[in-house]
Design a protein around this motif. Structure first.
Motif, mmCIF file in Angstrom:
data_model
loop_
_atom_site.group_PDB
_atom_site.id
_atom_site.type_symbol
_atom_site.label_atom_id
_atom_site.label_comp_id
_atom_site.label_asym_id
_atom_site.label_seq_id
_atom_site.Cartn_x
_atom_site.Cartn_y
_atom_site.Cartn_z
ATOM 1 N N THR A 264 -6.253 40.251 40.439
ATOM 2 C CA THR A 264 -6.128 38.983 41.148
ATOM 3 C C THR A 264 -7.294 38.051 40.861
ATOM 4 N N THR A 265 -8.499 38.614 40.836
ATOM 5 C CA THR A 265 -9.694 37.802 40.580
ATOM 6 C C THR A 265 -9.621 37.137 39.212
ATOM 7 N N SER A 266 -9.167 37.891 38.222
ATOM 8 C CA SER A 266 -9.091 37.342 36.868
ATOM 9 C C SER A 266 -8.105 36.178 36.797
ATOM 10 N N VAL B 291 -9.851 33.140 38.449
ATOM 11 C CA VAL B 291 -10.883 32.591 37.567
ATOM 12 C C VAL B 291 -10.256 31.857 36.396
#
Length: 211
Positions: A137-139, A142
């Motif tokens: 999810t973070t990727s 970003v």
């Protein structure tokens, strides 16, 4: 600009045929320097393209002044082919050739094409960010933020590019260069006395040998 590049170019020019100067390490300034030297020995800048670095095309200048200048310099600098002295560098000619080469490079792709290419590049980079961060999810967050920020900058970069191009067009116009459209529909600038393809124009030159 290396001494070897100069000598190789002059040897090709000695044949009288069209020449292509290719160097993977070239900058616009370096190929403009080579074009200045070529003019001193009867050749004329024809075009440039991006390849493995820059690829500059040169053709023999049929003008009487160019012929006389070439004869004079070949006689005065007979060892030029073999590492001997060269004619004095001409800074004014260098600035004009650099402007012409830069303008030709910026005219090779339309604004729309530049936006498409840049958009694809940004998208590929965003995908690479996701892949590098293991697609969690973070990727995705970003990558999405990076994509939005860079895409929002494209219109500004496009405007800056047009101003950059206009600066060189103004420089060439002030020096007496004439805007023309070549056979491919690309805007070019002809030096004073230049003509359209088929009438002694250097843009009509054929392919030369690779260095």
């Amino acid at each position: 600009m290396s001494d070897q590049d100069v000598r190789m170019m002059l040897r090709e020019m000695a044949t009288g045929e069209a020449v292509q100067v290719t160097s993977s390490m070239s900058s616009i300034g370096k190929i403009a320097e080579l074009a200045v030297i070529a003019e001193q020995f009867g050749y004329q800048y024809s075009d440039v393209r991006r390849g493995n670095g820059y690829v500059m095309s040169l053709v023999a200048d049929p003008g009487p002044q160019a012929r006389a200048r070439a004869s004079r310099n070949w006689a005065q600098y007979p060892e030029a082919l073999d590492g001997g002295a060269l004619p004095p560098f001409m800074p004014e000619a260098f600035q004009l050739l650099k402007a012409c080469i830069t303008f030709d490079l910026t005219s090779g792709v339309s604004d729309k094409q530049k936006l498409i290419i840049a958009s694809l590049g940004i998208t590929v980079m965003a995908v690479s960010v996701v892949a590098g961060l293991h697609a969690d999810t973070t990727s995705f967050v970003v990558a999405g933020v990076v994509w939005v920020v860079l895409m929002s900058l494209l219109p500004l970069l496009n405007v800056a590019g047009r101003r950059y191009k206009a600066k060189f067009a103004a420089q060439l116009s002030a020096a007496g260069f004439t805007p023309v459209t070549d056979q491919s529909g690309r805007l070019r600038y002809l030096p004073p006395g230049g003509q359209l393809p088929g009438h002694g124009n250097p843009f009509a030159g054929g392919e030369g040998t690779q260095q």
